[in-house]
Design an enzyme around this catalytic site. Structure first.
Site, PDB file in Angstrom:
ATOM      1  N   TYR A 134      32.296  -0.785  64.308  1.00 19.76           N
ATOM      2  CA  TYR A 134      31.713  -0.982  62.967  1.00 19.76           C
ATOM      3  C   TYR A 134      30.549  -0.014  62.791  1.00 19.76           C
ATOM      4  O   TYR A 134      29.662   0.067  63.639  1.00 19.76           O
ATOM      5  CB  TYR A 134      31.214  -2.416  62.776  1.00 19.76           C
ATOM      6  CG  TYR A 134      30.615  -2.607  61.398  1.00 19.76           C
ATOM      7  CD1 TYR A 134      31.445  -2.751  60.288  1.00 19.76           C
ATOM      8  CD2 TYR A 134      29.233  -2.570  61.189  1.00 19.76           C
ATOM      9  CE1 TYR A 134      30.910  -2.860  59.001  1.00 19.76           C
ATOM     10  CE2 TYR A 134      28.698  -2.687  59.915  1.00 19.76           C
ATOM     11  CZ  TYR A 134      29.543  -2.831  58.829  1.00 19.76           C
ATOM     12  OH  TYR A 134      29.019  -2.940  57.566  1.00 19.76           O
ATOM     13  N   ASP A 218      26.135   5.522  67.811  1.00 19.55           N
ATOM     14  CA  ASP A 218      25.597   4.635  66.782  1.00 19.55           C
ATOM     15  C   ASP A 218      24.838   3.525  67.501  1.00 19.55           C
ATOM     16  O   ASP A 218      25.448   2.589  68.037  1.00 19.55           O
ATOM     17  CB  ASP A 218      26.755   4.085  65.943  1.00 19.55           C
ATOM     18  CG  ASP A 218      26.305   3.003  64.951  1.00 19.55           C
ATOM     19  OD1 ASP A 218      25.165   2.520  65.062  1.00 19.55           O
ATOM     20  OD2 ASP A 218      27.120   2.637  64.092  1.00 19.55           O
ATOM     21  N   LYS A 247      18.253  -0.925  61.598  1.00 17.60           N
ATOM     22  CA  LYS A 247      17.979  -2.319  61.944  1.00 17.60           C
ATOM     23  C   LYS A 247      16.599  -2.560  62.576  1.00 17.60           C
ATOM     24  O   LYS A 247      15.599  -2.583  61.880  1.00 17.60           O
ATOM     25  CB  LYS A 247      19.093  -2.856  62.849  1.00 17.60           C
ATOM     26  CG  LYS A 247      20.391  -3.167  62.085  1.00 17.60           C
ATOM     27  CD  LYS A 247      21.336  -3.946  62.960  1.00 17.60           C
ATOM     28  CE  LYS A 247      22.666  -4.241  62.279  1.00 17.60           C
ATOM     29  NZ  LYS A 247      22.580  -5.276  61.270  1.00 17.60           N
TER      30      LYS A 247
HETATM   31  N1  PMP Z   1      26.275   0.481  62.764  1.00 17.81           N
HETATM   32  C1  PMP Z   1      26.229  -0.651  63.460  1.00 17.81           C
HETATM   33  C2  PMP Z   1      26.561  -0.622  64.914  1.00 17.81           C
HETATM   34  C3  PMP Z   1      25.867  -1.842  62.835  1.00 17.81           C
HETATM   35  O1  PMP Z   1      25.823  -2.978  63.520  1.00 17.81           O
HETATM   36  C4  PMP Z   1      25.529  -1.819  61.459  1.00 17.81           C
HETATM   37  C5  PMP Z   1      25.105  -3.062  60.720  1.00 17.81           C
HETATM   38  N2  PMP Z   1      25.645  -4.251  61.150  1.00 17.81           N
HETATM   39  C6  PMP Z   1      25.599  -0.598  60.763  1.00 17.81           C
HETATM   40  C7  PMP Z   1      25.963   0.528  61.468  1.00 17.81           C
HETATM   41  C8  PMP Z   1      25.285  -0.505  59.308  1.00 17.81           C
HETATM   42  O2  PMP Z   1      23.934  -0.641  59.096  1.00 17.81           O
HETATM   43  P1  PMP Z   1      23.388  -0.991  57.624  1.00 17.81           P
HETATM   44  O3  PMP Z   1      23.863  -2.374  57.318  1.00 17.81           O
HETATM   45  O4  PMP Z   1      21.916  -0.842  57.736  1.00 17.81           O
HETATM   46  O5  PMP Z   1      23.992   0.004  56.708  1.00 17.81           O
END
Ligand code: PMP
Length: 395
Positions: A134, A218, A247
């Site tokens: 994700y 990521d 985050k």
């Molecule tokens: N990458 C990962 C691994 C995530 O867990 C998340 C959010 N859950 C995101 C990207 C996306 O981040 P945002 O919701 O700030 O766009």
């Protein structure tokens, strides 16, 4: 009009059944609602409130910056102290390949920009991502996220994306000289905390180097101490070409970052120039909050406490007969039960008894625990008593 009615009428919903807690305030690991209830927050707004809610040092830093100036110009034009300091501080925590930061507004934007940079740097178009991964919800990040049900209504997405199995060394042969970038969570979050082998991440690094493909880690969820090290890649000593954060970076204010070498990053400034632009990226108030948060996490002893706290949660829950498995690194946990229904039942039980745990987007037989990293042993025990009582009640 009552607050709940305004929420239901004037705020766009994301699901038919929002939790709908009406927030009064939050402090440390606690969230207080307007009906006088107190909740122990075992998810930290999904890994965001890493130093707890309303940390005094974060509040002070934000107030000081807000009084000096908030937004004065789009990203990249003016020199602003908290933005400089944050970039310098992060660079000090990172290896020599990752010294140049570009601040954006969210995790998905950081990943969008990282994918663009991989295309720009290689002149190639193919992107490789991993099953169950994700990376966010805008078109580019969604294109490299795995959940087909969630993507289907929004097709066509970015062409040239391909998915390969996570943690399979053989599958890495799919990475070739046509691959611009490979994006991966070094520990998969939404997949229910999947921890790859050392061998796999090393082979991935090697394959990307061989083929000239850029490796993007990521660390939106795993970064900033969540797994017991500042960055999850430190557990493996495998260094990406581009690192993305969000985050927990902002201490509760919105900020993301993608970080690479200066050589790669300067590609965004020419042919064409303004290769990635954002109005709010590097907002000085958000950067001041992120800087204060980073300084708290890097205080002596802070990171070393995270793994034992995670172990304590694991110990308190792992022997319960209704727990099928626990997957964990530091304070990033997935607890697997027998079914989706049990997960729903348990989350609702805990909520009714003042403890917030939460679902994964795509891994429905597990629930997540990712509390503020500042949680104490007593708070962990208190939360786990409620979770244990909920587990006892499951059929
Ligand atoms: N990458 C990962 C691994 C995530 O867990 C998340 C959010 N859950 C995101 C990207 C996306 O981040 P945002 O919701 O700030 O766009």
């Amino acid at each position: 009009m009552k607050a709940r009615d305004v929420f239901n009428k004037h705020l766009a919903p994301t699901s038919p059944m929002p939790l709908g807690l009406e927030i009064s305030h939050a402090q440390g690991v606690h969230i207080y609602t307007t009906d006088g209830r107190t909740y122990l927050d075992m998810i930290a707004g999904i890994g965001v409130a890493s130093v707890g809610h309303a940390h005094a040092q974060v509040i002070a830093a934000v107030k000081i910056q807000l009084e000096k100036h908030a937004h004065v110009m789009v990203y990249g034009e003016y020199i602003q102290e908290p933005v400089n300091q944050l970039a310098q501080t992060l660079a000090g925590l990172l290896p020599h390949k990752l010294q140049t930061c570009y601040f954006v507004n969210s995790g998905t934007e950081a990943n969008e920009a990282a994918l663009k940079l991989a295309k720009r740097a290689t002149g190639r178009t193919q992107l490789i991502a991993f099953e169950k991964g994700y990376h966010g919800n805008t078109h580019g990040s969604m294109s490299v996220s795995a959940n087909e049900t969630k993507k289907q209504p929004y097709r066509p997405l970015v062409p040239g994306t391909r998915f390969i199995p996570f943690n399979s060394v053989e599958a890495l042969q799919a990475i070739t000289e046509e691959t611009a970038g490979v994006i991966i969570e070094p520990i998969q979050g939404d997949a229910g905390v999947r921890i790859p082998s050392q061998e796999f991440l090393e082979a991935l690094r090697e394959r990307c180097t061989q083929t000239g493909s850029l490796l993007i880690f990521d660390e939106v969820q795993t970064g900033m101490g969540r797994t017991g090290k500042m960055f999850a890649f430190e557990h493996y000593q495998v260094i990406p070409d581009i690192l993305t954060l969000a985050k927990g970076l902002g201490g509760g204010l919105p900020i993301g970052a993608f970080i690479a070498s200066h050589r790669l990053m300067q590609l965004l400034s020419h042919h064409p120039m303004l290769g990635h632009i954002t109005t709010f990226g590097g907002n000085p108030v958000c950067c001041a909050s992120a800087l204060a948060t980073t300084l708290i996490i890097t205080q002596p002893g802070f990171l070393a406490n995270i793994e034992p706290k995670g172990q304590l949660i694991e110990q308190l829950l792992q022997n319960h007969p209704n727990v099928a498995a626990i997957r964990r690194k530091g304070l990033m946990l997935a607890v697997e039960l027998a079914s989706e229904q049990q997960v729903d039942e348990l989350i609702n039980y805990c909520l009714a008894h003042g403890v917030i745990i939460y679902w994964f987007l795509s891994t429905r037989n597990s629930f997540r625990i990712s509390p503020p990293l500042t949680i104490t042993s007593n708070e962990i025990k208190e939360a786990c008593r409620v979770i244990q009582a909920g587990l006892d009640k499951l059929n």
